[in-house]
Design a protein around this motif. Structure first.
Motif, PDB file in Angstrom:
ATOM      1  N   UNK A   1     -15.082  49.833  16.176  1.00 14.29           N
ATOM      2  CA  UNK A   1     -14.836  50.732  15.057  1.00 14.29           C
ATOM      3  C   UNK A   1     -16.095  51.548  14.797  1.00 14.29           C
ATOM      4  N   UNK A   2     -15.896  52.804  14.411  1.00 16.32           N
ATOM      5  CA  UNK A   2     -17.044  53.655  14.098  1.00 16.32           C
ATOM      6  C   UNK A   2     -17.630  53.238  12.742  1.00 16.32           C
ATOM      7  N   UNK A   3     -18.930  52.978  12.737  1.00 16.53           N
ATOM      8  CA  UNK A   3     -19.605  52.505  11.530  1.00 16.53           C
ATOM      9  C   UNK A   3     -19.390  53.460  10.360  1.00 16.53           C
ATOM     10  N   UNK A   4     -19.445  54.747  10.668  1.00 19.60           N
ATOM     11  CA  UNK A   4     -19.380  55.728   9.598  1.00 19.60           C
ATOM     12  C   UNK A   4     -18.056  55.643   8.845  1.00 19.60           C
ATOM     13  N   UNK A   5     -16.996  55.343   9.588  1.00 18.66           N
ATOM     14  CA  UNK A   5     -15.688  55.220   8.938  1.00 18.66           C
ATOM     15  C   UNK A   5     -15.699  54.061   7.949  1.00 18.66           C
TER      16      UNK A   5
ATOM     17  N   UNK B   1     -20.820  49.046  -0.074  1.00 18.92           N
ATOM     18  CA  UNK B   1     -21.317  47.701  -0.370  1.00 18.92           C
ATOM     19  C   UNK B   1     -22.777  47.742  -0.798  1.00 18.92           C
ATOM     20  N   UNK B   2     -23.107  46.890  -1.749  1.00 23.61           N
ATOM     21  CA  UNK B   2     -24.515  46.695  -2.088  1.00 23.61           C
ATOM     22  C   UNK B   2     -25.127  45.781  -1.028  1.00 23.61           C
ATOM     23  N   UNK B   3     -26.440  45.865  -0.814  1.00 24.16           N
ATOM     24  CA  UNK B   3     -27.077  44.937   0.130  1.00 24.16           C
ATOM     25  C   UNK B   3     -26.809  43.492  -0.284  1.00 24.16           C
ATOM     26  N   UNK B   4     -26.501  42.652   0.708  1.00 25.52           N
ATOM     27  CA  UNK B   4     -26.215  41.239   0.421  1.00 25.52           C
ATOM     28  C   UNK B   4     -24.791  40.993  -0.020  1.00 25.52           C
ATOM     29  N   UNK B   5     -23.946  42.041   0.024  1.00 18.84           N
ATOM     30  CA  UNK B   5     -22.576  41.889  -0.437  1.00 18.84           C
ATOM     31  C   UNK B   5     -21.599  41.882   0.738  1.00 18.84           C
ATOM     32  N   UNK B   6     -20.525  41.141   0.590  1.00 21.13           N
ATOM     33  CA  UNK B   6     -19.468  41.141   1.595  1.00 21.13           C
ATOM     34  C   UNK B   6     -18.137  41.457   0.939  1.00 21.13           C
TER      35      UNK B   6
ATOM     36  N   UNK C   1     -29.667  42.910   3.689  1.00 19.02           N
ATOM     37  CA  UNK C   1     -30.619  43.534   2.771  1.00 19.02           C
ATOM     38  C   UNK C   1     -31.244  44.802   3.347  1.00 19.02           C
ATOM     39  N   UNK C   2     -31.231  44.915   4.669  1.00 13.28           N
ATOM     40  CA  UNK C   2     -31.786  46.116   5.305  1.00 13.28           C
ATOM     41  C   UNK C   2     -30.731  47.218   5.452  1.00 13.28           C
ATOM     42  N   UNK C   3     -29.517  46.956   4.960  1.00  9.29           N
ATOM     43  CA  UNK C   3     -28.473  47.972   5.012  1.00  9.29           C
ATOM     44  C   UNK C   3     -27.617  47.943   6.266  1.00  9.29           C
ATOM     45  N   UNK C   4     -27.833  46.981   7.143  1.00 14.83           N
ATOM     46  CA  UNK C   4     -27.045  46.903   8.378  1.00 14.83           C
ATOM     47  C   UNK C   4     -25.690  46.260   8.079  1.00 14.83           C
TER      48      UNK C   4
END
Ligand code: FES
Length: 507
Positions: free
Chosen positions: A416-420, A427-432, A448-451
């Protein structure tokens, strides 16, 4: 000490992990015990002391699972109260249950004395108090059935916690301890007695080969005469997955500004109930408070459970610092009693212990006694009471099954394309979060690094859909309680395989 979540329990601090990952055996053993928690080590030590050669195989490290997340109450009464056991089973069953509980607490005490374990064990009184008229009625029933069962219990006009109450009872000779220090000492004694501990050893499958079980593990095959699943819930798919529902409970270890730490163990009668006790660890005292239980994966914002518990405690105690907060999983059995003995649908020499409800410290030792007797003597006085294959159609059983039957979903597509996804999930960092993408669910987490990390949320055990556990930073399955890390690795069974990772293509 490592554990199966992001929070840290009081029992993980200042207790080193068991250092040795152990070497594989070169000959068959009498018993392979799967699971390095209190049930596994308690049973293994007893068997080894009785002359059986044993191996404990733990997929992570000792006390990684619920043993590291308990609040460590040792009780002769249970979440399934004696009046319920009387009405759903029999008066004899309630008496036998109490005998088993008393013997379990005596076994803990004997282990500590014989092995000289320094784990802050002390006998305390256990108080149960009613705060409403309905609870008062409930308490009276509990009391009478506890007397019938043989418990040392009486009415009292004092409780050790600062709550208004209408009526209270006190069970004598309950106990408390530091669970991981206790289990680590059992492990040491087990090894000294000739037992072998394998850490980082995931048990996958087994075949029956003649008289032996050939057990396949991530570190190679082990031949054993007996196999015990002490893994909280056994892997694979069997009857017990339909007779146990996973729940989570929340705990805090707090300091008090006024030093008014409760001397006893205390329990209210709300559903879910609150529970309190004090433990001194390395010269510092803590009030341990627990509650806010819910069915696993039925609350996503699990931080809220901690906040609610903390607010409740702060309303009644002079709280200084919240030193530790952690949550933990337990299995609620369909008819209220645990399943200890032969695992249905398996060869005769495959045993299991599960369904402890919130009473694992006591039931683990009942399991140690029962399983040892089944192996060494061929029978146990507790075997029929806890038989995993029992058929016990009690009121509410069908509701229980229905509650446990969560949705099955499908997923197709692995790139899947990340941008989509970014557009979909802010999402906030650390959130699922579970997000819908072209008709399919995706378990999405941002570090936390935004990945972003994307997983197929279909549980590899029996295809229910996992949900996010914010406090523990894990993906939890509502059906039978499997839990996965943010990268999809299995934290706790019954799943054996990791969640499928979805490749994200950067544009
Ligand atoms: Fe059984 Fe997930 S744990 S389906």
């Amino acid at each position: 000490m490592q554990r199966d979540g992001a929070t840290q329990s009081l029992w993980q601090s200042n207790v080193p992990d068991h250092a040795d990952s152990g070497s594989m055996p070169d000959r068959p053993v009498d018993v392979l015990i799967v699971g390095g928690g209190i049930t596994g080590l308690g049973t293994a030590l007893r068997l080894q002391q009785m002359g059986k050669s044993c191996i404990v195989a733990e997929s992570h490290s000792l006390c990684y699972g619920t043993t590291g997340g308990t609040t460590a109450h040792l009780n002769t009464f249970f979440d399934t109260t004696y009046d319920i056991v009387e009405s759903d089973f029999s008066e004899d069953a309630a008496r036998l249950l109490h005998t088993a509980a008393r013997s379990a607490l005596d076994l803990v005490k004997r282990n500590i004395a014989e092995l000289g374990i320094d784990c802050g064990h002390s006998e305390r009184d256990g108080y149960v108090y009613a705060q409403t008229a309905d609870q008062e009625h409930q308490l009276d029933k509990m009391f009478q059935a506890s007397v019938n069962a043989g418990a040392e219990v009486e009415y009292t006009d004092q409780i050790p916690v600062p709550f208004p109450f209408r009526k209270a009872i006190v069970y004598r000779r309950q106990a408390q301890f530091h669970p991981t220090r206790y289990v680590m000492a059992l492990a040491k004694a087990f090894v000294a007695a000739g037992g072998r501990i394998l850490q980082g050893c995931r048990v996958e499958q087994f075949d029956k080969v003649g008289e032996l079980l050939s057990v396949h593990t991530s570190r190679g095959d082990i031949q054993a005469h007996w196999l015990i699943w002490a893994t909280h819930i056994p892997p694979g798919i069997n009857l017990l997955h339909f007779r146990n529902a996973p729940y989570r409970s929340y705990a805090l270890a707090l300091t008090l500004d006024n030093d008014q730490y409760p001397e006893g163990l205390a329990y209210d009668l709300y559903d879910p109930y609150h529970y309190f006790r004090t433990q001194e660890v390395d010269g510092r005292r803590y009030l341990i408070a627990g509650g806010e239980d819910h069915k696993t994966a039925h609350v996503t914002n699990t931080d809220q459970c901690f906040f609610a518990l903390e607010a409740y405690v702060r309303n009644h105690f002079a709280v200084g610092e919240v030193a530790f907060r952690w949550s933990s999983q337990y299995y609620e059995p369909a008819d209220g009693l645990p399943y200890i003995g032969h695992l249905p649908g398996n060869p005769e020499k495959v045993l299991v212990a599960t369904g402890y409800s919130g009473n694992g410290m006591t039931y683990s030792h009942i399991a140690a006694m029962t399983l040892t007797d089944l192996i060494v003597k061929g029978d146990s006085g507790y075997a029929s009471l806890f038989a995993p294959g029992r058929v016990k159609p009690v009121a509410g059983f069908m509701d229980f099954v229905k509650e446990n039957a969560d949705v099955v979903a499908q997923f197709v597509g692995k790139r899947i394309k990340t941008e989509k996804l970014r557009e979909l999930a802010d999402l906030a960092p650390g959130e699922g979060r579970l997000v819908k993408f072209e008709g399919h669910n995706i378990a999405l987490y941002k570090n936390d690094a935004g990945k972003l990390f994307a997983l197929n949320p279909v549980c590899t055990h029996a295809k229910c859909v996992v949900d996010w556990n914010r406090a523990e930073q894990s993906w939890d399955c509502p059906c039978h309680g499997a839990r996965y890390s943010v990268t999809g690795d299995v934290l706790t069974g019954p799943a054996r395989a990791n969640l499928e990772q979805i490749d994200l293509e950067d544009l």
